[in-house]
Design an enzyme around this catalytic site. Structure first.
Site, PDB file in Angstrom:
ATOM      1  N   SER A  14       0.758  -1.311  -0.107  1.00  0.00           N
ATOM      2  CA  SER A  14      -0.090   0.025   0.127  1.00  0.00           C
ATOM      3  C   SER A  14       0.783   1.224   0.068  1.00  0.00           C
ATOM      4  O   SER A  14       1.713   1.364   0.894  1.00  0.00           O
ATOM      5  CB  SER A  14      -0.905  -0.134   1.296  1.00  0.00           C
ATOM      6  N   THR A  59      -8.601  -1.687   3.441  1.00  0.00           N
ATOM      7  CA  THR A  59      -8.563  -2.119   1.888  1.00  0.00           C
ATOM      8  C   THR A  59      -9.076  -3.692   1.999  1.00  0.00           C
ATOM      9  O   THR A  59      -9.334  -4.129   2.962  1.00  0.00           O
ATOM     10  CB  THR A  59      -7.190  -1.886   1.202  1.00  0.00           C
ATOM     11  N   LYS A  63     -13.564  -4.107   3.764  1.00  0.00           N
ATOM     12  CA  LYS A  63     -14.255  -3.131   3.643  1.00  0.00           C
ATOM     13  C   LYS A  63     -15.969  -3.316   4.258  1.00  0.00           C
ATOM     14  O   LYS A  63     -16.393  -2.506   4.847  1.00  0.00           O
ATOM     15  CB  LYS A  63     -14.342  -2.600   2.186  1.00  0.00           C
ATOM     16  N   ASP A  99     -13.576   5.801  -1.702  1.00  0.00           N
ATOM     17  CA  ASP A  99     -13.358   5.078  -2.831  1.00  0.00           C
ATOM     18  C   ASP A  99     -14.101   5.662  -4.078  1.00  0.00           C
ATOM     19  O   ASP A  99     -13.418   6.249  -4.990  1.00  0.00           O
ATOM     20  CB  ASP A  99     -13.379   3.610  -3.058  1.00  0.00           C
ATOM     21  N   GLY A 119     -16.422  -5.693 -14.596  1.00  0.00           N
ATOM     22  CA  GLY A 119     -16.378  -6.208 -13.114  1.00  0.00           C
ATOM     23  C   GLY A 119     -17.421  -5.635 -12.350  1.00  0.00           C
ATOM     24  O   GLY A 119     -18.127  -4.762 -12.707  1.00  0.00           O
ATOM     25  N   GLY A 121     -17.373  -6.312  -8.681  1.00  0.00           N
ATOM     26  CA  GLY A 121     -17.026  -6.550  -7.457  1.00  0.00           C
ATOM     27  C   GLY A 121     -17.107  -5.326  -6.458  1.00  0.00           C
ATOM     28  O   GLY A 121     -18.059  -4.544  -6.776  1.00  0.00           O
ATOM     29  N   GLY A 122     -16.579  -5.250  -5.278  1.00  0.00           N
ATOM     30  CA  GLY A 122     -16.958  -4.366  -4.343  1.00  0.00           C
ATOM     31  C   GLY A 122     -16.579  -2.820  -4.639  1.00  0.00           C
ATOM     32  O   GLY A 122     -17.625  -1.864  -4.547  1.00  0.00           O
ATOM     33  N   GLY A 227      -5.159   3.795 -12.158  1.00  0.00           N
ATOM     34  CA  GLY A 227      -6.073   4.100 -11.004  1.00  0.00           C
ATOM     35  C   GLY A 227      -5.139   5.089  -9.946  1.00  0.00           C
ATOM     36  O   GLY A 227      -5.670   5.202  -8.864  1.00  0.00           O
TER      37      GLY A 227
HETATM   38  P1  NDP Z   1     -13.297  -7.864  -6.013  1.00  0.00           P
HETATM   39  O1  NDP Z   1     -12.610  -9.024  -5.331  1.00  0.00           O
HETATM   40  O2  NDP Z   1     -14.818  -7.518  -5.169  1.00  0.00           O
HETATM   41  O3  NDP Z   1     -13.920  -8.246  -7.252  1.00  0.00           O
HETATM   42  C1  NDP Z   1     -13.254  -8.615  -8.394  1.00  0.00           C
HETATM   43  C2  NDP Z   1     -13.760  -8.790  -9.962  1.00  0.00           C
HETATM   44  O4  NDP Z   1     -13.070  -8.755 -10.693  1.00  0.00           O
HETATM   45  C3  NDP Z   1     -15.230  -9.393  -9.921  1.00  0.00           C
HETATM   46  O5  NDP Z   1     -16.031  -8.959 -10.832  1.00  0.00           O
HETATM   47  C4  NDP Z   1     -14.358 -10.775 -10.905  1.00  0.00           C
HETATM   48  O6  NDP Z   1     -15.418 -11.425 -11.595  1.00  0.00           O
HETATM   49  C5  NDP Z   1     -13.493 -10.015 -11.450  1.00  0.00           C
HETATM   50  N1  NDP Z   1     -12.266 -10.850 -12.185  1.00  0.00           N
HETATM   51  C6  NDP Z   1     -11.298 -11.064 -11.212  1.00  0.00           C
HETATM   52  N2  NDP Z   1     -10.306 -11.539 -11.958  1.00  0.00           N
HETATM   53  C7  NDP Z   1     -10.688 -11.506 -13.378  1.00  0.00           C
HETATM   54  C8  NDP Z   1     -10.166 -12.017 -14.454  1.00  0.00           C
HETATM   55  N3  NDP Z   1      -9.141 -12.770 -14.788  1.00  0.00           N
HETATM   56  N4  NDP Z   1     -10.920 -11.924 -15.635  1.00  0.00           N
HETATM   57  C9  NDP Z   1     -12.274 -11.601 -15.595  1.00  0.00           C
HETATM   58  N5  NDP Z   1     -12.780 -10.847 -14.505  1.00  0.00           N
HETATM   59  C10 NDP Z   1     -12.011 -10.952 -13.209  1.00  0.00           C
HETATM   60  O7  NDP Z   1     -12.663  -6.714  -6.340  1.00  0.00           O
HETATM   61  P2  NDP Z   1     -12.570  -4.961  -5.552  1.00  0.00           P
HETATM   62  O8  NDP Z   1     -14.003  -4.717  -6.408  1.00  0.00           O
HETATM   63  O9  NDP Z   1     -12.268  -5.213  -4.362  1.00  0.00           O
HETATM   64  O10 NDP Z   1     -11.104  -4.405  -6.614  1.00  0.00           O
HETATM   65  C11 NDP Z   1     -11.194  -4.381  -7.757  1.00  0.00           C
HETATM   66  C12 NDP Z   1     -10.088  -3.667  -8.506  1.00  0.00           C
HETATM   67  O11 NDP Z   1     -10.173  -2.420  -7.955  1.00  0.00           O
HETATM   68  C13 NDP Z   1      -8.904  -4.273  -7.757  1.00  0.00           C
HETATM   69  O12 NDP Z   1      -7.752  -4.148  -8.805  1.00  0.00           O
HETATM   70  C14 NDP Z   1      -8.097  -3.345  -6.913  1.00  0.00           C
HETATM   71  O13 NDP Z   1      -6.914  -3.268  -6.591  1.00  0.00           O
HETATM   72  C15 NDP Z   1      -8.894  -2.158  -7.414  1.00  0.00           C
HETATM   73  N6  NDP Z   1      -8.872  -0.810  -6.580  1.00  0.00           N
HETATM   74  C16 NDP Z   1      -8.328   0.320  -6.625  1.00  0.00           C
HETATM   75  C17 NDP Z   1      -8.346   1.368  -5.895  1.00  0.00           C
HETATM   76  C18 NDP Z   1      -7.623   2.767  -6.245  1.00  0.00           C
HETATM   77  O14 NDP Z   1      -7.683   3.392  -5.420  1.00  0.00           O
HETATM   78  N7  NDP Z   1      -7.114   2.836  -7.660  1.00  0.00           N
HETATM   79  C19 NDP Z   1      -9.225   1.493  -4.803  1.00  0.00           C
HETATM   80  C20 NDP Z   1     -10.079   0.286  -4.761  1.00  0.00           C
HETATM   81  C21 NDP Z   1      -9.923  -0.880  -5.415  1.00  0.00           C
HETATM   82  P3  NDP Z   1     -16.181 -12.764 -11.188  1.00  0.00           P
HETATM   83  O15 NDP Z   1     -17.465 -12.034 -10.533  1.00  0.00           O
HETATM   84  O16 NDP Z   1     -16.245 -13.195 -12.463  1.00  0.00           O
HETATM   85  O17 NDP Z   1     -15.391 -13.459 -10.072  1.00  0.00           O
END
Ligand code: NDP
Length: 261
Positions: A14, A59, A63, A99, A119, A121-122, A227
């Site tokens: 980090s 992080t 969260k 965020d 994507g 995710g969170g 990012g």
């Molecule tokens: P999550 O673990 O909550 O979600 C992961 C997502 O990525 C899901 O939609 C998953 O799909 C998808 N995924 C993972 N691997 C692959 C792959 N190989 N191919 C396709 N889809 C994939 O992650 P977060 O939401 O917590 O974080 C997402 C990103 O955001 C991270 O890279 C993190 O570093 C970045 N981030 C950056 C910040 C910044 O300040 N710049 C702040 C916060 C986060 P599925 O549902 O199919 O598994």
């Protein structure tokens, strides 16, 4: 001395300690910011108090645990169910999500309002909500179906790779962790490539390395953005909470940017 930390697992990568400590020193605030690898999110609250902290960032993967640990929640954090910033006031923990507002500021320079998220995710969850609240039209494309259910319930247009019906998007945004430590694209190349000519820019939430997604966009002469600004801006908004509004966003940002020089 006011103590702060970032909780995460892993947390060694980090940049937040460097960003906040540059800002403390530059602005003359009596603060010190460390890092804490937390294995069990349920121990976040007791660890916060045991360390005698004034505030913390949170992080991956804590969260949601941070959300549960707070006594008071900012309305937006309550709406999205995720907290990345905690401030202690009079023995109570106040939770915020910075965020999504950080991301909103990071894409402000672009005019386009039609957005494709890769994507679900969170990070995509909180960001999709704030973008829609600010007039963006957000479509979600995710590798698999289960994470899309929450978005469908909230009325977002959602697709998996199998049923994707492409439209024209101004901004295409990698919200996945694909590219974080590997060389995967967030969606298959045959789905992404036809979208690129119609886009104003391709954006990644990953920072610190060029992902295959941004490399693909550059190869098609698309403007790109990683990012870094999102990270700096979420940090600056957290810093405003940490210092109870003593410093403005614009004066905090240049010090945090030094962490990337
Ligand atoms: P999550 O673990 O909550 O979600 C992961 C997502 O990525 C899901 O939609 C998953 O799909 C998808 N995924 C993972 N691997 C692959 C792959 N190989 N191919 C396709 N889809 C994939 O992650 P977060 O939401 O917590 O974080 C997402 C990103 O955001 C991270 O890279 C993190 O570093 C970045 N981030 C950056 C910040 C910044 O300040 N710049 C702040 C916060 C986060 P599925 O549902 O199919 O598994």
């Amino acid at each position: 001395m006011n103590l702060f930390t970032i909780f995460g697992n892993p947390v060694s990568h980090s940049r937040s300690p460097l960003m906040h400590n540059y800002a403390f020193r530059g602005l003359g605030f009596e603060g010190c910011y460390g890092r804490y690898q937390l294995e069990d999110g349920k121990k976040l609250r007791e660890t916060f108090f045991a360390l005698g902290l004034k505030g913390a960032n949170i992080t991956v993967p804590h969260k949601e645990a941070a959300f549960a640990a707070c006594d008071e929640l900012d309305p937006f954090a309550r709406q999205v169910g995720a907290v990345n910033t905690i401030v202690e006031r009079d023995g109570k923990l106040h939770g915020y999500n910075t965020d999504a507002p950080g991301f909103l500021r990071a894409i402000a320079p672009f005019d386009g309002r039609r957005v494709l998220f890769l994507g679900a995710g969170g990070t995509a969850q909180s960001t999709a909500v704030i973008l829609r609240d600010h007039g963006y039209d957000v479509t979600i494309l995710n590798r698999s179906a289960p994470r899309l259910e929450k978005f469908i319930d909230q009325g977002f247009a959602c697709y998996t790779f199998d049923d994707f019906k492409p439209d024209t998007y101004d901004l295409i945004i990698n919200m996945t962790s694909a590219g974080l430590t590997d060389d995967h694209l967030p969606a298959p190349e045959h789905l992404l490539t036809p979208l690129l000519p119609g886009a104003q820019a391709c954006i990644d939430v990953i920072y610190g390395r060029e992902t295959l997604f941004l490399a693909l966009a550059k190869a098609h002469n698309e403007p790109t953005k990683d990012g870094t600004d999102m990270l700096i801006y979420q940090g600056a908004i957290a810093f405003e909470y940490f210092t109870d509004g003593a410093y403005g966003f614009e004066e905090i940002v240049p010090y945090m940017r030094k962490a990337f020089e």
